[in-house]
Write a protein that holds these residues in place. Sequence first.
Motif, mmCIF file in Angstrom:
data_model
loop_
_atom_site.group_PDB
_atom_site.id
_atom_site.type_symbol
_atom_site.label_atom_id
_atom_site.label_comp_id
_atom_site.label_asym_id
_atom_site.label_seq_id
_atom_site.Cartn_x
_atom_site.Cartn_y
_atom_site.Cartn_z
ATOM 1 N N ALA A 1 0.831 -1.211 0.000
ATOM 2 C CA ALA A 1 0.000 0.000 0.000
ATOM 3 C C ALA A 1 0.867 1.265 0.000
ATOM 4 N N VAL A 2 2.015 1.195 0.614
ATOM 5 C CA VAL A 2 2.909 2.347 0.667
ATOM 6 C C VAL A 2 3.485 2.641 -0.716
ATOM 7 N N LEU A 3 3.623 1.640 -1.549
ATOM 8 C CA LEU A 3 4.169 1.816 -2.884
ATOM 9 C C LEU A 3 3.361 2.821 -3.709
ATOM 10 N N VAL A 4 2.051 2.830 -3.554
ATOM 11 C CA VAL A 4 1.194 3.766 -4.278
ATOM 12 C C VAL A 4 1.520 5.197 -3.850
ATOM 13 N N TYR A 5 1.615 5.424 -2.554
ATOM 14 C CA TYR A 5 1.920 6.770 -2.045
ATOM 15 C C TYR A 5 3.320 7.226 -2.462
ATOM 16 N N VAL A 6 4.277 6.337 -2.360
ATOM 17 C CA VAL A 6 5.647 6.681 -2.737
ATOM 18 C C VAL A 6 5.717 7.001 -4.227
ATOM 19 N N SER A 7 5.022 6.261 -5.066
ATOM 20 C CA SER A 7 5.022 6.525 -6.511
ATOM 21 C C SER A 7 4.443 7.891 -6.825
ATOM 22 N N LEU A 8 3.346 8.258 -6.188
ATOM 23 C CA LEU A 8 2.736 9.562 -6.433
ATOM 24 C C LEU A 8 3.621 10.703 -5.944
ATOM 25 N N ILE A 9 4.189 10.546 -4.778
ATOM 26 C CA ILE A 9 5.045 11.601 -4.216
ATOM 27 C C ILE A 9 6.332 11.714 -5.028
ATOM 28 N N LEU A 10 6.890 10.594 -5.470
ATOM 29 C CA LEU A 10 8.106 10.615 -6.278
ATOM 30 C C LEU A 10 7.862 11.343 -7.606
ATOM 31 N N ALA A 11 6.727 11.104 -8.237
ATOM 32 C CA ALA A 11 6.405 11.797 -9.488
ATOM 33 C C ALA A 11 6.302 13.308 -9.250
ATOM 34 N N ALA A 12 5.681 13.701 -8.139
ATOM 35 C CA ALA A 12 5.566 15.134 -7.829
ATOM 36 C C ALA A 12 6.948 15.738 -7.574
ATOM 37 N N PHE A 13 7.801 15.045 -6.858
ATOM 38 C CA PHE A 13 9.155 15.554 -6.585
ATOM 39 C C PHE A 13 9.983 15.671 -7.857
ATOM 40 N N ILE A 14 9.864 14.714 -8.749
ATOM 41 C CA ILE A 14 10.596 14.789 -10.013
ATOM 42 C C ILE A 14 10.110 15.981 -10.835
ATOM 43 N N GLY A 15 8.805 16.204 -10.873
ATOM 44 C CA GLY A 15 8.257 17.352 -11.585
ATOM 45 C C GLY A 15 8.720 18.675 -10.991
ATOM 46 N N LEU A 16 8.719 18.782 -9.677
ATOM 47 C CA LEU A 16 9.191 20.010 -9.022
ATOM 48 C C LEU A 16 10.689 20.205 -9.227
ATOM 49 N N GLY A 17 11.432 19.111 -9.196
ATOM 50 C CA GLY A 17 12.875 19.213 -9.449
ATOM 51 C C GLY A 17 13.150 19.692 -10.866
ATOM 52 N N GLY A 18 12.413 19.182 -11.836
ATOM 53 C CA GLY A 18 12.563 19.627 -13.217
ATOM 54 C C GLY A 18 12.197 21.090 -13.391
ATOM 55 N N LEU A 19 11.129 21.517 -12.734
ATOM 56 C CA LEU A 19 10.735 22.925 -12.784
ATOM 57 C C LEU A 19 11.826 23.800 -12.172
ATOM 58 N N ALA A 20 12.402 23.360 -11.076
ATOM 59 C CA ALA A 20 13.475 24.134 -10.431
ATOM 60 C C ALA A 20 14.711 24.211 -11.327
ATOM 61 N N LEU A 21 15.074 23.118 -11.988
ATOM 62 C CA LEU A 21 16.234 23.132 -12.875
ATOM 63 C C LEU A 21 16.026 24.060 -14.071
ATOM 64 N N ASP A 22 14.876 23.969 -14.711
ATOM 65 C CA ASP A 22 14.618 24.818 -15.871
ATOM 66 C C ASP A 22 14.471 26.283 -15.470
ATOM 67 N N ALA A 23 13.839 26.543 -14.332
ATOM 68 C CA ALA A 23 13.698 27.932 -13.882
ATOM 69 C C ALA A 23 15.053 28.532 -13.523
ATOM 70 N N SER A 24 15.912 27.768 -12.871
ATOM 71 C CA SER A 24 17.230 28.299 -12.526
ATOM 72 C C SER A 24 18.058 28.536 -13.779
ATOM 73 N N ARG A 25 17.906 27.699 -14.788
ATOM 74 C CA ARG A 25 18.592 27.901 -16.055
ATOM 75 C C ARG A 25 18.103 29.173 -16.742
ATOM 76 N N ALA A 26 16.803 29.419 -16.710
ATOM 77 C CA ALA A 26 16.238 30.640 -17.312
ATOM 78 C C ALA A 26 16.730 31.883 -16.578
ATOM 79 N N PHE A 27 16.751 31.850 -15.264
ATOM 80 C CA PHE A 27 17.218 32.999 -14.489
ATOM 81 C C PHE A 27 18.710 33.246 -14.718
ATOM 82 N N THR A 28 19.489 32.180 -14.850
ATOM 83 C CA THR A 28 20.922 32.333 -15.111
ATOM 84 C C THR A 28 21.156 32.951 -16.485
ATOM 85 N N LEU A 29 20.420 32.499 -17.479
ATOM 86 C CA LEU A 29 20.540 33.084 -18.820
ATOM 87 C C LEU A 29 20.171 34.560 -18.790
ATOM 88 N N ARG A 30 19.107 34.909 -18.101
ATOM 89 C CA ARG A 30 18.683 36.315 -18.004
ATOM 90 C C ARG A 30 19.775 37.149 -17.347
#
Length: 166
Positions: free
Chosen positions: A10-39
């Motif tokens: 049962a924990v696997l379902v929760y971990v999968s959902l939270i992991l997907a959210a963390f990966i998405g937030l990490g990707g947003l942070a990487l792309d946003a920091s790249r955009a700010f650095t370019l600016r």
Amino acid sequence: MRFGKNEDGAVLVYVSLILAAFIGLGGLALDASRAFTLREEVQQAADAAALAGAWQLDGTAAGAARADAAARAVVANNQKWASGGSAAVAIAGGTGGVQFLSSVPSSDDAALTFTSVAPFDYVWVKTSPASFAPWFMRIFGFTAATQVSAEAVARKGSSQCQVTPL
């Protein structure tokens, strides 16, 4: 009957959902920091060009010609985060890249008034756009490229606000 009450995994379902959210937030942070650095890289190039141009101003048309040449020549800042890879930041071509002012408005909301008649006290510089397309967020369908450019105004002489920096 045991199958309906089995809670193994049962924990696997929760971990999968939270992991997907963390990966998405990490990707947003990487792309946003790249955009700010370019600016920031593009803004630093515009600032350097404006300061180099302002140093050449002496109020005359000859000084304006030297300022234009100096502003265009000094930009050796290499941006590293644009979509095309590492390259020098360029000043916009024609009269749209370097222009001159005899005064600046007291409000940041007011438009700048460029002049072609001496005396020239200020130089305005605009960089050519650098393109930014996200790397990581393409996974989620965000593929639109953004154009990043910067402007800077500089003056040779004392500061505009007449206040000594701390």
